[in-house]
Scaffold this motif. Structure first.
Motif, mmCIF file in Angstrom:
data_model
loop_
_atom_site.group_PDB
_atom_site.id
_atom_site.type_symbol
_atom_site.label_atom_id
_atom_site.label_comp_id
_atom_site.label_asym_id
_atom_site.label_seq_id
_atom_site.Cartn_x
_atom_site.Cartn_y
_atom_site.Cartn_z
ATOM 1 N N ALA A 67 0.827 -1.211 0.000
ATOM 2 C CA ALA A 67 0.000 0.000 0.000
ATOM 3 C C ALA A 67 0.859 1.259 0.000
ATOM 4 C CB ALA A 67 -0.930 -0.009 1.215
ATOM 5 N N ARG A 68 2.021 1.191 0.636
ATOM 6 C CA ARG A 68 2.883 2.375 0.720
ATOM 7 C C ARG A 68 3.832 2.507 -0.469
ATOM 8 N NH1 ARG A 68 4.618 5.911 4.811
ATOM 9 N NH2 ARG A 68 6.765 6.679 4.593
ATOM 10 N N TYR A 69 4.307 1.385 -1.005
ATOM 11 C CA TYR A 69 5.415 1.475 -1.960
ATOM 12 C C TYR A 69 5.128 0.949 -3.367
ATOM 13 C CZ TYR A 69 8.251 2.457 2.173
ATOM 14 O OH TYR A 69 8.766 3.016 3.320
ATOM 15 N N ASP A 70 4.000 0.296 -3.599
ATOM 16 C CA ASP A 70 3.755 -0.220 -4.946
ATOM 17 C C ASP A 70 3.807 0.906 -5.974
ATOM 18 O OD1 ASP A 70 3.049 -2.023 -7.030
ATOM 19 O OD2 ASP A 70 0.968 -1.354 -6.894
ATOM 20 N N GLY A 71 4.604 0.704 -7.022
ATOM 21 C CA GLY A 71 4.755 1.719 -8.062
ATOM 22 C C GLY A 71 5.746 2.808 -7.739
ATOM 23 N N HIS A 72 6.404 2.733 -6.593
ATOM 24 C CA HIS A 72 7.412 3.735 -6.240
ATOM 25 C C HIS A 72 8.503 3.736 -7.317
ATOM 26 C CE1 HIS A 72 10.523 5.916 -4.082
ATOM 27 N NE2 HIS A 72 9.700 6.125 -3.053
ATOM 28 N N PRO A 73 8.868 4.898 -7.849
ATOM 29 C CA PRO A 73 9.832 4.933 -8.953
ATOM 30 C C PRO A 73 11.212 4.396 -8.593
ATOM 31 C CG PRO A 73 9.406 7.149 -8.119
ATOM 32 C CD PRO A 73 8.386 6.249 -7.505
ATOM 33 N N ASP A 74 11.534 4.337 -7.306
ATOM 34 C CA ASP A 74 12.850 3.843 -6.896
ATOM 35 C C ASP A 74 12.822 2.393 -6.420
ATOM 36 O OD1 ASP A 74 13.900 6.399 -7.397
ATOM 37 O OD2 ASP A 74 13.293 7.077 -5.406
ATOM 38 N N LEU A 75 11.657 1.745 -6.499
ATOM 39 C CA LEU A 75 11.543 0.338 -6.110
ATOM 40 C C LEU A 75 11.580 -0.518 -7.368
ATOM 41 C CD1 LEU A 75 11.160 -1.678 -3.783
ATOM 42 C CD2 LEU A 75 8.680 -1.418 -4.080
ATOM 43 N N GLU A 76 12.656 -1.269 -7.541
ATOM 44 C CA GLU A 76 12.853 -2.055 -8.760
ATOM 45 C C GLU A 76 11.957 -3.285 -8.797
ATOM 46 O OE1 GLU A 76 14.044 -3.061 -12.389
ATOM 47 O OE2 GLU A 76 14.736 -1.238 -11.363
ATOM 48 N N SER A 77 11.959 -4.069 -7.730
ATOM 49 C CA SER A 77 11.124 -5.265 -7.660
ATOM 50 C C SER A 77 11.084 -5.748 -6.218
ATOM 51 C CB SER A 77 11.661 -6.371 -8.577
ATOM 52 O OG SER A 77 12.953 -6.791 -8.162
ATOM 53 N N VAL A 78 10.182 -6.688 -5.969
ATOM 54 C CA VAL A 78 10.011 -7.246 -4.633
ATOM 55 C C VAL A 78 10.032 -8.764 -4.744
ATOM 56 C CG1 VAL A 78 8.402 -7.519 -2.691
ATOM 57 C CG2 VAL A 78 8.713 -5.268 -3.763
ATOM 58 N N ASP A 79 10.800 -9.411 -3.864
ATOM 59 C CA ASP A 79 10.808 -10.866 -3.787
ATOM 60 C C ASP A 79 9.551 -11.347 -3.068
ATOM 61 O OD1 ASP A 79 13.309 -10.749 -4.900
ATOM 62 O OD2 ASP A 79 14.351 -11.697 -3.228
ATOM 63 N N LEU A 80 8.922 -12.350 -3.642
ATOM 64 C CA LEU A 80 7.730 -12.921 -3.035
ATOM 65 C C LEU A 80 8.181 -14.016 -2.060
ATOM 66 C CD1 LEU A 80 4.554 -13.769 -5.144
ATOM 67 C CD2 LEU A 80 5.163 -15.021 -3.072
ATOM 68 N N ALA A 81 8.550 -13.598 -0.845
ATOM 69 C CA ALA A 81 9.045 -14.507 0.181
ATOM 70 C C ALA A 81 7.906 -14.847 1.137
ATOM 71 C CB ALA A 81 10.200 -13.869 0.947
ATOM 72 N N ILE A 82 7.720 -16.144 1.424
ATOM 73 C CA ILE A 82 6.583 -16.534 2.263
ATOM 74 C C ILE A 82 6.984 -17.379 3.468
ATOM 75 C CG2 ILE A 82 4.829 -16.273 0.473
ATOM 76 C CD1 ILE A 82 5.006 -19.283 -0.031
ATOM 77 N N VAL A 83 7.901 -18.332 3.299
ATOM 78 C CA VAL A 83 8.341 -19.173 4.418
ATOM 79 C C VAL A 83 9.814 -19.503 4.225
ATOM 80 C CG1 VAL A 83 6.098 -20.261 4.880
ATOM 81 C CG2 VAL A 83 7.649 -21.299 3.210
ATOM 82 N N GLY A 84 10.416 -20.094 5.261
ATOM 83 C CA GLY A 84 11.770 -20.605 5.160
ATOM 84 C C GLY A 84 12.818 -19.604 5.582
ATOM 85 N N ALA A 85 13.948 -20.147 6.036
ATOM 86 C CA ALA A 85 15.063 -19.305 6.455
ATOM 87 C C ALA A 85 15.467 -18.378 5.326
ATOM 88 C CB ALA A 85 16.235 -20.186 6.866
ATOM 89 N N TRP A 86 15.725 -17.115 5.678
ATOM 90 C CA TRP A 86 16.147 -16.064 4.753
ATOM 91 C C TRP A 86 15.097 -15.771 3.673
ATOM 92 C CZ3 TRP A 86 19.357 -20.646 4.611
ATOM 93 C CH2 TRP A 86 20.226 -20.735 5.699
ATOM 94 N N GLY A 87 13.892 -16.313 3.847
ATOM 95 C CA GLY A 87 12.847 -16.115 2.854
ATOM 96 C C GLY A 87 13.038 -16.929 1.603
ATOM 97 N N GLU A 88 13.845 -18.000 1.674
ATOM 98 C CA GLU A 88 14.169 -18.772 0.481
ATOM 99 C C GLU A 88 13.120 -19.810 0.112
ATOM 100 O OE1 GLU A 88 18.085 -20.364 0.803
ATOM 101 O OE2 GLU A 88 19.040 -18.414 0.476
ATOM 102 N N GLY A 89 12.097 -19.994 0.927
ATOM 103 C CA GLY A 89 10.981 -20.841 0.536
ATOM 104 C C GLY A 89 11.101 -22.300 0.869
ATOM 105 N N ALA A 90 12.060 -22.678 1.708
ATOM 106 C CA ALA A 90 12.188 -24.094 2.089
ATOM 107 C C ALA A 90 10.873 -24.599 2.669
ATOM 108 C CB ALA A 90 13.310 -24.266 3.097
#
Length: 468
Positions: free
Chosen positions: A178-201
């Protein structure tokens, strides 16, 4: 002179003037072989920015708030390529130190610093790491209690099937969107959901209800900023791309047998199969592929792994960007890395451009253009093709309808026309082209052709604006 001769003479003159008016200028720019630093592609810095000191040896930092270095005025990265992306990986506990209260100043500072260093920010918010100092947020741990006695899947520190996990982690993701979607300085976002370091294990073990709730938090919240998924499992990856274009990433590019007894590797026994089986083979056409070094590149060299093989595999997978963890490139590998940088992401060569030599005020300036994308991916951000007419008295800009997000590797053709203002004074104008920032209309993408002017525009020649 007879009447017939007079009419023939006038007809010949008219045809001559028409031929003059219709004369078309053809420009064939010369290709260059330079390494180009362009938006959204190439190497990136990690928990650092252009101009910062690199990590030393084989170690790196991640997940904790950035320790900002004093900027010394130079954007040069010693022993590391120049970059257009800064990657920030941070644990959930630092984003939401209290329930529903978010550390926006931390993320704002990272975005602002990236812009000041000529970069955009790639972001992953990981739910937790592997030790107590990078656990879930303290308030969430108090709510859940000690879960170490539970039979959790390896690299899980909390039970995602408890409905409070999807509720609170998902709420945080939605707040960030809600705050940052489309922000010109935000290149992309990792879709992290579970697992150490957000790696998805362990993502494959999630129930459909939990998986969809966690993935939907991102898909519903980021409509403009590109998303990339970890290459985790068939269920999660196929669900994500079934709803909208999502790119993918992996965090162990280059592993040729560094785990266990060396009989298994990510590069030979996981990634090639997973890309196909998880439905991600064609995802690159609409969303980015961003890969991360396994260990650091010096580790690859110490192990004797074939850097050219690793590079070629990544290019086959349509890589756009690479996280080398802000560690030095082994000096013997610079030729290979430069070859990589010239193919990674997009690389636009303008092969041919045509336009009329003469145009009237309020008239139509029609043009044709043939481009070759010599990279392995399109641009995933919109940088419009623009034309500029300029002389000492007047400058006019024209933004075309070309969409470079559709320019896949290979040949691309865009023919169009722009109409000159009715009050444009007669005279000679320099005609130039550029791929521009949609907000500022300043040149943004460097082309792989010679002749760039100091202001970033590429001159094509002269146009004569005539009233007769």
């Amino acid at each position: 002179m007879t009447s017939m001769q007079s009419r023939v003479g006038w007809l010949l003159m008219a045809l001559a003037f028409e031929a003059l008016a219709q004369r078309v200028i053809t420009v064939r720019p010369a290709e260059i072989d330079d390494v180009l630093v362009n938006p959204g592609i190439g190497f990136m810095t990690f928990q650092r920015f252009n101009g910062d000191e690199l990590n030393t040896g084989l170690r790196w930092t991640e997940g904790f708030p950035i320790e900002y270095q004093e900027f010394k005025g130079s954007l040069e990265n010693r022993n590391h390529p120049a970059t257009s992306i800064a990657y920030f990986r941070i644990y959930w506990k630092f984003v939401e130190p209290e329930p529903g209260k978010y550390n926006w100043p931390m993320l704002d500072t990272a975005l602002r610093t990236a812009r000041s260093r000529g970069q955009t920010l790639m972001l992953r918010i990981a739910p937790y790491g592997t030790t107590k100092d990078n656990d879930v947020p303290d308030w969430y741990r108090r709510m859940m209690g000690d879960e170490e006695g539970k039979k959790l899947i390896a690299k899980w520190r909390t039970d995602p099937e408890d409905p409070r996990y999807a509720e609170h982690f998902g709420k945080m993701v939605r707040a960030v969107g809600a705050r940052y979607d489309g922000h010109p300085d935000l290149e992309s976002v990792d879709l992290a959901i579970v697992g150490a370091w957000g790696e998805g294990a362990g993502a494959s073990e999630l129930s459909a209800k939990t998986r969809e709730a966690l993935v939907n938090a991102y898909l519903d919240s980021f409509a403009s900023t590109p998303l990339v998924m970890l290459l985790t499992d068939e269920k999660t990856n196929k669900y994500g791309i079934s709803r909208k274009p999502v790119g993918w990433r992996v965090d162990c590019l280059g592993d040729m047998g560094g785990f266990g007894n060396g009989q298994w590797s990510h590069m030979l026994d996981y990634y090639p199969q997973a890309i196909v089986n998880f439905g991600m083979r064609d995802a690159w056409q609409r969303a980015p592929v961003s890969l991360e070094v396994c260990w650091v590149m010096q580790h690859w060299k110490d192990k004797g792994w074939d850097v050219d093989y690793i590079i070629d595999q990544s290019l086959k997978w349509h890589i756009s960007s690479f996280n080398g963890k802000s560690s030095a490139v082994p000096k013997e590998w610079w030729p290979a890395v430069n070859r990589w940088l010239k193919k990674m992401g997009y690389r636009f060569v303008l092969r041919k451009f045509t336009y009329p030599e003469t145009v009237r005020p309020h008239g139509r300036l029609a043009f044709t253009s043939w481009w070759e994308n010599k990279g392995v991916a399109p641009s995933y951000r919109h940088f419009p093709l623009a034309l500029r007419l300029k002389n000492e008295q007047r400058t006019e800009f024209f933004v075309t309808g070309a969409d470079i997000r559709q320019w896949l590797p290979g040949d691309n053709v865009y023919d169009g026309a722009v109409f000159l203002p009715a009050d444009l004074p007669a005279g000679e104008y320099g005609l130039a082209v550029a791929l521009v920032d949609p907000a500022s209309r300043a040149p943004k993408v460097k082309l792989a052709i010679a002749g760039a002017a100091p202001d970033g525009w590429y001159p094509m020649g002269k146009v004569s604006v005539r009233n007769d």
